[in-house]
Design a protein around this motif. Structure first.
Motif, PDB file in Angstrom:
ATOM      1  N   ARG A  39       0.534 -11.547  -9.427  1.00  0.00           N
ATOM      2  CA  ARG A  39       1.210 -12.301 -10.478  1.00  0.00           C
ATOM      3  C   ARG A  39       0.221 -13.332 -10.981  1.00  0.00           C
ATOM      4  O   ARG A  39      -0.259 -14.176 -10.222  1.00  0.00           O
ATOM      5  N   THR A  40      -0.078 -13.246 -12.265  1.00  0.00           N
ATOM      6  CA  THR A  40      -1.095 -14.110 -12.852  1.00  0.00           C
ATOM      7  C   THR A  40      -0.504 -15.476 -13.180  1.00  0.00           C
ATOM      8  O   THR A  40       0.726 -15.644 -13.183  1.00  0.00           O
ATOM      9  N   PRO A  41      -1.359 -16.459 -13.477  1.00  0.00           N
ATOM     10  CA  PRO A  41      -0.850 -17.779 -13.870  1.00  0.00           C
ATOM     11  C   PRO A  41       0.055 -17.711 -15.094  1.00  0.00           C
ATOM     12  O   PRO A  41       0.933 -18.558 -15.273  1.00  0.00           O
ATOM     13  N   GLY A  42      -0.144 -16.708 -15.930  1.00  0.00           N
ATOM     14  CA  GLY A  42       0.736 -16.517 -17.085  1.00  0.00           C
ATOM     15  C   GLY A  42       1.994 -15.751 -16.748  1.00  0.00           C
ATOM     16  O   GLY A  42       2.738 -15.358 -17.635  1.00  0.00           O
ATOM     17  N   GLN A  44       2.313 -12.813 -15.535  1.00  0.00           N
ATOM     18  CA  GLN A  44       2.253 -11.368 -15.725  1.00  0.00           C
ATOM     19  C   GLN A  44       2.153 -10.698 -14.365  1.00  0.00           C
ATOM     20  O   GLN A  44       1.383 -11.138 -13.512  1.00  0.00           O
ATOM     21  N   ARG A  45       2.919  -9.639 -14.174  1.00  0.00           N
ATOM     22  CA  ARG A  45       2.900  -8.916 -12.910  1.00  0.00           C
ATOM     23  C   ARG A  45       2.180  -7.585 -13.117  1.00  0.00           C
ATOM     24  O   ARG A  45       2.497  -6.845 -14.055  1.00  0.00           O
ATOM     25  N   GLU A  46       1.218  -7.310 -12.233  1.00  0.00           N
ATOM     26  CA  GLU A  46       0.410  -6.102 -12.374  1.00  0.00           C
ATOM     27  C   GLU A  46       0.258  -5.415 -11.027  1.00  0.00           C
ATOM     28  O   GLU A  46       0.151  -6.101 -10.003  1.00  0.00           O
ATOM     29  N   MET A  47       0.245  -4.100 -11.042  1.00  0.00           N
ATOM     30  CA  MET A  47      -0.149  -3.377  -9.846  1.00  0.00           C
ATOM     31  C   MET A  47      -1.668  -3.259  -9.877  1.00  0.00           C
ATOM     32  O   MET A  47      -2.229  -2.698 -10.817  1.00  0.00           O
ATOM     33  N   VAL A  48      -2.326  -3.758  -8.863  1.00  0.00           N
ATOM     34  CA  VAL A  48      -3.776  -3.820  -8.833  1.00  0.00           C
ATOM     35  C   VAL A  48      -4.375  -2.554  -8.230  1.00  0.00           C
ATOM     36  O   VAL A  48      -5.347  -2.013  -8.736  1.00  0.00           O
ATOM     37  N   ALA A  49      -3.789  -2.083  -7.125  1.00  0.00           N
ATOM     38  CA  ALA A  49      -4.343  -0.914  -6.435  1.00  0.00           C
ATOM     39  C   ALA A  49      -3.247  -0.235  -5.637  1.00  0.00           C
ATOM     40  O   ALA A  49      -2.302  -0.888  -5.188  1.00  0.00           O
ATOM     41  N   PHE A  50      -3.403   1.057  -5.461  1.00  0.00           N
ATOM     42  CA  PHE A  50      -2.399   1.901  -4.812  1.00  0.00           C
ATOM     43  C   PHE A  50      -3.101   2.885  -3.897  1.00  0.00           C
ATOM     44  O   PHE A  50      -4.186   3.384  -4.229  1.00  0.00           O
ATOM     45  N   ILE A  51      -2.473   3.190  -2.767  1.00  0.00           N
ATOM     46  CA  ILE A  51      -3.027   4.214  -1.881  1.00  0.00           C
ATOM     47  C   ILE A  51      -1.874   4.966  -1.229  1.00  0.00           C
ATOM     48  O   ILE A  51      -0.890   4.345  -0.798  1.00  0.00           O
ATOM     49  N   ASP A  52      -1.988   6.281  -1.174  1.00  0.00           N
ATOM     50  CA  ASP A  52      -0.886   7.031  -0.575  1.00  0.00           C
ATOM     51  C   ASP A  52      -1.163   7.215   0.913  1.00  0.00           C
ATOM     52  O   ASP A  52      -2.086   6.633   1.466  1.00  0.00           O
ATOM     53  N   SER A  53      -0.364   8.028   1.561  1.00  0.00           N
ATOM     54  CA  SER A  53      -0.415   8.131   3.018  1.00  0.00           C
ATOM     55  C   SER A  53      -1.201   9.322   3.528  1.00  0.00           C
ATOM     56  O   SER A  53      -1.236   9.581   4.726  1.00  0.00           O
ATOM     57  N   SER A  54      -1.839  10.060   2.634  1.00  0.00           N
ATOM     58  CA  SER A  54      -2.566  11.250   3.061  1.00  0.00           C
ATOM     59  C   SER A  54      -3.711  10.870   3.989  1.00  0.00           C
ATOM     60  O   SER A  54      -4.514   9.999   3.667  1.00  0.00           O
ATOM     61  N   PRO A  55      -3.800  11.525   5.131  1.00  0.00           N
ATOM     62  CA  PRO A  55      -4.912  11.223   6.041  1.00  0.00           C
ATOM     63  C   PRO A  55      -6.226  11.769   5.496  1.00  0.00           C
ATOM     64  O   PRO A  55      -6.238  12.742   4.747  1.00  0.00           O
ATOM     65  N   GLY A  56      -7.312  11.137   5.832  1.00  0.00           N
ATOM     66  CA  GLY A  56      -8.632  11.637   5.450  1.00  0.00           C
ATOM     67  C   GLY A  56      -9.062  11.221   4.062  1.00  0.00           C
ATOM     68  O   GLY A  56      -9.987  10.436   3.900  1.00  0.00           O
ATOM     69  N   ALA A  57      -8.417  11.741   3.039  1.00  0.00           N
ATOM     70  CA  ALA A  57      -8.803  11.442   1.651  1.00  0.00           C
ATOM     71  C   ALA A  57      -7.564  11.070   0.849  1.00  0.00           C
ATOM     72  O   ALA A  57      -7.067  11.857   0.044  1.00  0.00           O
ATOM     73  N   PRO A  90     -12.627 -14.914 -13.235  1.00  0.00           N
ATOM     74  CA  PRO A  90     -11.518 -15.886 -13.350  1.00  0.00           C
ATOM     75  C   PRO A  90     -10.175 -15.214 -13.666  1.00  0.00           C
ATOM     76  O   PRO A  90      -9.132 -15.681 -13.191  1.00  0.00           O
ATOM     77  N   GLU A  91     -10.203 -14.139 -14.411  1.00  0.00           N
ATOM     78  CA  GLU A  91      -8.944 -13.462 -14.741  1.00  0.00           C
ATOM     79  C   GLU A  91      -8.331 -12.718 -13.559  1.00  0.00           C
ATOM     80  O   GLU A  91      -7.228 -12.171 -13.672  1.00  0.00           O
ATOM     81  N   GLY A 116       5.207  -8.415   1.006  1.00  0.00           N
ATOM     82  CA  GLY A 116       4.712  -9.560   1.732  1.00  0.00           C
ATOM     83  C   GLY A 116       5.031 -10.845   0.993  1.00  0.00           C
ATOM     84  O   GLY A 116       5.593 -10.833  -0.104  1.00  0.00           O
ATOM     85  N   GLN A 117       4.645 -11.956   1.604  1.00  0.00           N
ATOM     86  CA  GLN A 117       4.981 -13.259   1.038  1.00  0.00           C
ATOM     87  C   GLN A 117       4.005 -13.688  -0.047  1.00  0.00           C
ATOM     88  O   GLN A 117       4.278 -14.638  -0.787  1.00  0.00           O
ATOM     89  N   GLY A 118       2.882 -13.024  -0.167  1.00  0.00           N
ATOM     90  CA  GLY A 118       1.895 -13.348  -1.185  1.00  0.00           C
ATOM     91  C   GLY A 118       0.792 -14.255  -0.658  1.00  0.00           C
ATOM     92  O   GLY A 118       1.014 -15.073   0.236  1.00  0.00           O
ATOM     93  N   THR A 119      -0.402 -14.067  -1.219  1.00  0.00           N
ATOM     94  CA  THR A 119      -1.539 -14.913  -0.857  1.00  0.00           C
ATOM     95  C   THR A 119      -2.283 -15.285  -2.139  1.00  0.00           C
ATOM     96  O   THR A 119      -2.485 -14.444  -3.010  1.00  0.00           O
ATOM     97  N   GLN A 120      -2.667 -16.543  -2.240  1.00  0.00           N
ATOM     98  CA  GLN A 120      -3.271 -17.051  -3.463  1.00  0.00           C
ATOM     99  C   GLN A 120      -4.754 -16.686  -3.526  1.00  0.00           C
ATOM    100  O   GLN A 120      -5.496 -16.880  -2.546  1.00  0.00           O
ATOM    101  N   VAL A 121      -5.166 -16.187  -4.675  1.00  0.00           N
ATOM    102  CA  VAL A 121      -6.589 -15.937  -4.962  1.00  0.00           C
ATOM    103  C   VAL A 121      -6.944 -16.743  -6.208  1.00  0.00           C
ATOM    104  O   VAL A 121      -6.291 -16.601  -7.246  1.00  0.00           O
ATOM    105  N   THR A 122      -7.958 -17.596  -6.081  1.00  0.00           N
ATOM    106  CA  THR A 122      -8.401 -18.428  -7.197  1.00  0.00           C
ATOM    107  C   THR A 122      -9.885 -18.200  -7.428  1.00  0.00           C
ATOM    108  O   THR A 122     -10.696 -18.342  -6.506  1.00  0.00           O
ATOM    109  N   VAL A 123     -10.218 -17.843  -8.660  1.00  0.00           N
ATOM    110  CA  VAL A 123     -11.618 -17.610  -9.022  1.00  0.00           C
ATOM    111  C   VAL A 123     -11.986 -18.606 -10.116  1.00  0.00           C
ATOM    112  O   VAL A 123     -11.491 -18.524 -11.237  1.00  0.00           O
ATOM    113  N   SER A 124     -12.823 -19.551  -9.786  1.00  0.00           N
ATOM    114  CA  SER A 124     -13.211 -20.579 -10.756  1.00  0.00           C
ATOM    115  C   SER A 124     -14.521 -21.214 -10.339  1.00  0.00           C
ATOM    116  O   SER A 124     -14.926 -21.130  -9.182  1.00  0.00           O
ATOM    117  N   LEU A 125     -15.147 -21.903 -11.314  1.00  0.00           N
ATOM    118  CA  LEU A 125     -16.415 -22.587 -11.029  1.00  0.00           C
ATOM    119  C   LEU A 125     -16.179 -23.832 -10.210  1.00  0.00           C
ATOM    120  O   LEU A 125     -15.138 -24.456 -10.271  1.00  0.00           O
TER     121      LEU A 125
END
Length: 125
Positions: A39-42, A44-57, A90-91, A116-125
Motif C-alpha cells: 500500500r503506497t503513501p497515496g 494505492q494497493r498493488e500486488m508486487v509479486a506472486f508465487i505458486d506452490s509448485s515444487p522445483g520451478a 522512492p516509488e 500479515g500485519q505489514g512491514t514498512q519500507v521507506t526509500v529516500s535520500l
C-alpha cells in the motif's frame, strides 16, 4: 489459527536493497499461493509479486515496475516466503503485506486468504 509474520522492512537510500520474510504458522493442511502486496503513501494497493506452490520451478509473477529488481521465493518445508528487493526506488515506498492462501482442513480443500500485519519500507535520500 493461522498467523503470518513479516520481517525485514526498514529505510534505505535509492539503489539499496532489502529482504522481506514471511512465515506462516498455526494449524493447517497446506499453503497454496503466496504473494506480497503493498500500500503506497497515496493509498494505492498493488500486488508486487506472486508465487505458486509448485515444487522445483514454481510459477512467479511480478508487478511490471519491479520486474528485474525484485525476486520472490519460498521454502515449502519451512512455510516461508522471501521477497528480495534490489535497486530500490522512492516509488517502492509503502507498507508491504504478505498474503498466503491456506488450506486448513486438507491439501485439496478450498484455500482461504490470510494476511500479515505489514512491514514498512521507506526509500529516500
Amino acid at each position: 489459527q493461522v498467523q503470518l509474520v513479516e520481517s525485514g522492512g526498514g529505510s534505505v537510500q535509492p539503489g539499496g536493497s532489502l529482504r522481506l520474510s514471511c512465515t506462516v504458522s498455526g494449524r493447517f493442511a497446506s499453503i497454496n499461493t503466496m504473494s506480497w502486496h503493498r500500500r503506497t503513501p497515496g493509498n494505492q494497493r498493488e500486488m508486487v509479486a506472486f508465487i505458486d506452490s509448485s515444487p522445483g520451478a514454481p510459477l512467479v509473477d511480478y508487478l511490471a515496475s519491479v520486474q528485474g529488481r525484485f525476486t520472490i521465493s519460498r521454502n515449502n518445508s519451512q512455510n516461508t516466503a522471501v521477497l528480495e528487493m534490489n535497486r530500490l526506488k522512492p516509488e517502492d515506498t509503502g507498507i508491504y503485506y504478505c498474503k498466503a492462501d491456506v488450506r486448513i482442513v486438507s491439501p485439496i480443500a478450498r484455500p482461504f486468504p490470510y494476511w500479515g500485519q505489514g512491514t514498512q519500507v521507506t526509500v529516500s535520500l
